[in-house]
Design a protein around this motif. Structure first.
Motif, short mmCIF file in Angstrom:
data_model
loop_
_atom_site.label_atom_id
_atom_site.label_comp_id
_atom_site.label_asym_id
_atom_site.label_seq_id
_atom_site.Cartn_x
_atom_site.Cartn_y
_atom_site.Cartn_z
N GLY A 221 0.83 -1.19 0.00
CA GLY A 221 0.00 0.00 0.00
C GLY A 221 0.87 1.24 0.00
O GLY A 221 1.76 1.40 -0.84
N ASP A 222 0.64 2.13 0.96
CA ASP A 222 1.44 3.35 1.09
C ASP A 222 2.64 3.18 2.01
O ASP A 222 3.38 4.13 2.24
CB ASP A 222 0.56 4.49 1.61
N THR A 223 2.84 1.97 2.53
CA THR A 223 3.95 1.72 3.45
C THR A 223 5.17 1.22 2.69
O THR A 223 5.07 0.27 1.90
CB THR A 223 3.54 0.69 4.52
N VAL A 224 6.31 1.86 2.92
CA VAL A 224 7.56 1.47 2.26
C VAL A 224 8.63 1.27 3.33
O VAL A 224 8.83 2.14 4.19
CB VAL A 224 8.04 2.53 1.25
N ARG A 225 9.31 0.13 3.28
CA ARG A 225 10.42 -0.13 4.20
C ARG A 225 11.64 -0.54 3.39
O ARG A 225 11.52 -1.28 2.42
CB ARG A 225 10.06 -1.24 5.19
N ALA A 226 12.80 -0.07 3.80
CA ALA A 226 14.06 -0.40 3.12
C ALA A 226 15.05 -0.95 4.13
O ALA A 226 15.27 -0.35 5.19
CB ALA A 226 14.62 0.83 2.43
N GLU A 227 15.65 -2.08 3.79
CA GLU A 227 16.62 -2.74 4.66
C GLU A 227 17.91 -2.95 3.89
O GLU A 227 17.91 -3.54 2.81
CB GLU A 227 16.07 -4.08 5.14
N GLU A 228 19.02 -2.46 4.46
CA GLU A 228 20.31 -2.60 3.79
C GLU A 228 20.97 -3.93 4.17
O GLU A 228 20.95 -4.33 5.33
CB GLU A 228 21.22 -1.44 4.18
N HIS A 229 21.55 -4.58 3.18
CA HIS A 229 22.30 -5.83 3.39
C HIS A 229 23.72 -5.63 2.86
O HIS A 229 23.97 -4.82 1.97
CB HIS A 229 21.64 -6.99 2.64
N ALA A 230 24.67 -6.37 3.41
CA ALA A 230 26.06 -6.31 2.97
C ALA A 230 26.58 -7.73 2.80
O ALA A 230 26.32 -8.61 3.62
CB ALA A 230 26.92 -5.55 3.98
N LEU A 231 27.36 -7.94 1.72
CA LEU A 231 27.94 -9.26 1.49
C LEU A 231 29.14 -9.51 2.40
O LEU A 231 29.42 -10.66 2.76
CB LEU A 231 28.37 -9.38 0.03
N ALA A 232 29.87 -8.45 2.76
CA ALA A 232 31.02 -8.62 3.66
C ALA A 232 30.54 -9.00 5.05
O ALA A 232 29.53 -8.50 5.53
CB ALA A 232 31.84 -7.34 3.72
N MET A 233 31.28 -9.88 5.71
CA MET A 233 30.93 -10.27 7.07
C MET A 233 31.26 -9.15 8.04
O MET A 233 32.27 -8.45 7.86
CB MET A 233 31.67 -11.55 7.47
N PRO A 234 30.47 -8.94 9.07
CA PRO A 234 30.74 -7.88 10.04
C PRO A 234 32.12 -8.04 10.68
O PRO A 234 32.54 -9.14 11.03
CB PRO A 234 29.63 -8.06 11.09
N GLY A 235 32.84 -6.91 10.83
CA GLY A 235 34.18 -6.95 11.40
C GLY A 235 34.22 -7.51 12.81
O GLY A 235 35.23 -8.08 13.22
N ALA A 236 33.11 -7.35 13.55
CA ALA A 236 33.07 -7.83 14.92
C ALA A 236 33.21 -9.35 15.02
O ALA A 236 33.57 -9.87 16.08
CB ALA A 236 31.75 -7.39 15.58
N TYR A 237 32.96 -10.05 13.93
CA TYR A 237 33.07 -11.51 13.96
C TYR A 237 34.53 -11.96 14.00
O TYR A 237 34.82 -13.09 14.38
CB TYR A 237 32.40 -12.13 12.74
N GLY A 238 35.45 -11.07 13.59
CA GLY A 238 36.85 -11.43 13.61
C GLY A 238 37.22 -12.51 12.60
O GLY A 238 38.18 -13.26 12.80
N LEU A 239 36.46 -12.59 11.50
CA LEU A 239 36.70 -13.60 10.48
C LEU A 239 37.27 -12.97 9.22
O LEU A 239 37.14 -11.77 8.99
CB LEU A 239 35.39 -14.32 10.14
N VAL A 240 37.89 -13.78 8.40
CA VAL A 240 38.45 -13.33 7.13
C VAL A 240 37.73 -14.04 6.00
O VAL A 240 37.58 -15.27 6.02
CB VAL A 240 39.96 -13.62 7.06
N ASP A 241 37.28 -13.26 5.02
CA ASP A 241 36.58 -13.81 3.87
C ASP A 241 37.49 -13.68 2.65
O ASP A 241 37.98 -12.60 2.34
CB ASP A 241 35.29 -13.03 3.65
N THR A 242 37.78 -14.79 1.97
CA THR A 242 38.65 -14.74 0.81
C THR A 242 37.99 -15.44 -0.37
O THR A 242 37.13 -16.29 -0.17
CB THR A 242 40.00 -15.42 1.10
#
Length: 242
Positions: A221-242
């Motif tokens: 209807g007239d309601t709009v919501r937007a949610e941001e996503h990121a492919l990089a893992m959060p830095g707080a996890y202390g992990l490395v993505d390669t």
């Protein structure tokens, strides 16, 4: 109805350019497609231009076809627009599916605008497209979403330096048509969801720059919501993505 917004992939099979990880862009798109299919399951996926970094280069068509193979994996329908870094529309759509001006999906009508570029990485909406937009005021009820590459935004509430030379007329046409949401790419800092005179505006961040973001948008209807996503893992996890 929920749809995903991806923008500014800037695929470059040659090398990264500054913060733009164009060298990883095909991998990033594939990861986004896999996440969308497995977990987020949107009703539609929208790509808002600058799929490749050098649309005039000798590799551009091959790069687009490589990205197209990933897009063909999507379980949802896709709408793809070119940006100022992409080949001209006729060349761009030899590799990508060309959308109709109006695409109906999940009770929403998406309007796809291929606006002319203007100096300073700006754009202008044609008289014909303004008229086609205003004509949407007479259609059957349902949310209307306008799609374009260069940000079409109100004059305040953001720091985006890019604009339409006839932005006032384009926004007035959106208002006359009863647009619910106006979605753009191009500006890499992005513009979070904002509202003016009943219309919501959003400029999506680039998939090509860390943390490799995209948006999920819900419209009911007239309601709009937007949610941001990121492919990089959060830095707080202390992990490395390669």
């Amino acid at each position: 109805m929920r749809f995903a917004i991806l923008a500014d992939i800037h695929f470059s099979s040659v090398a990264a350019i500054g913060k733009r990880r164009g060298d990883l862009a095909d991998i990033l798109l594939l990861r986004a497609v896999q996440r969308l299919n497995r977990y987020l399951r949107p009703d539609a996926v929208v790509l808002l231009g600058d799929l490749v970094n050098d649309g005039k280069g000798p590799r551009a068509e091959d790069e687009l076809r490589s990205l197209r193979r990933h897009l063909d994996r999507l379980d949802a329908p896709v709408i793809v627009l070119p940006g100022n870094h992409d080949p001209a529309p006729d060349d761009f759509y030899r590799a990508m599916p060309r959308p109709d001006f109006a695409t109906d999906c999940g009770g929403i009508r998406f309007l796809s605008f291929l606006d002319e570029e203007r100096p300073g990485y700006n754009a202008e909406r044609s008289t014909d497209d303004l008229a086609r937009l205003r004509a949407e005021a007479n259609r059957s009820p349902g949310p209307l979403v306008c799609l374009q590459h260069v940000p079409l935004l109100p004059p305040d509430g953001h720091d985006c330096p890019y604009h339409y030379t006839n932005a006032e007329a384009a926004i007035a046409a959106c208002r006359e048509a009863g647009a619910t949401l106006v979605v753009s790419g191009h500006y890499h800092r992005g513009v979070p969801l904002l509202e003016r005179d009943g219309i919501r505006y959003l400029a999506a961040p680039p998939l090509s720059e860390a943390p490799f973001r995209f948006f999920m948008v819900g419209v009911q209807g007239d309601t709009v919501r937007a949610e941001e996503h990121a492919l990089a893992m959060p830095g707080a996890y202390g992990l490395v993505d390669t």
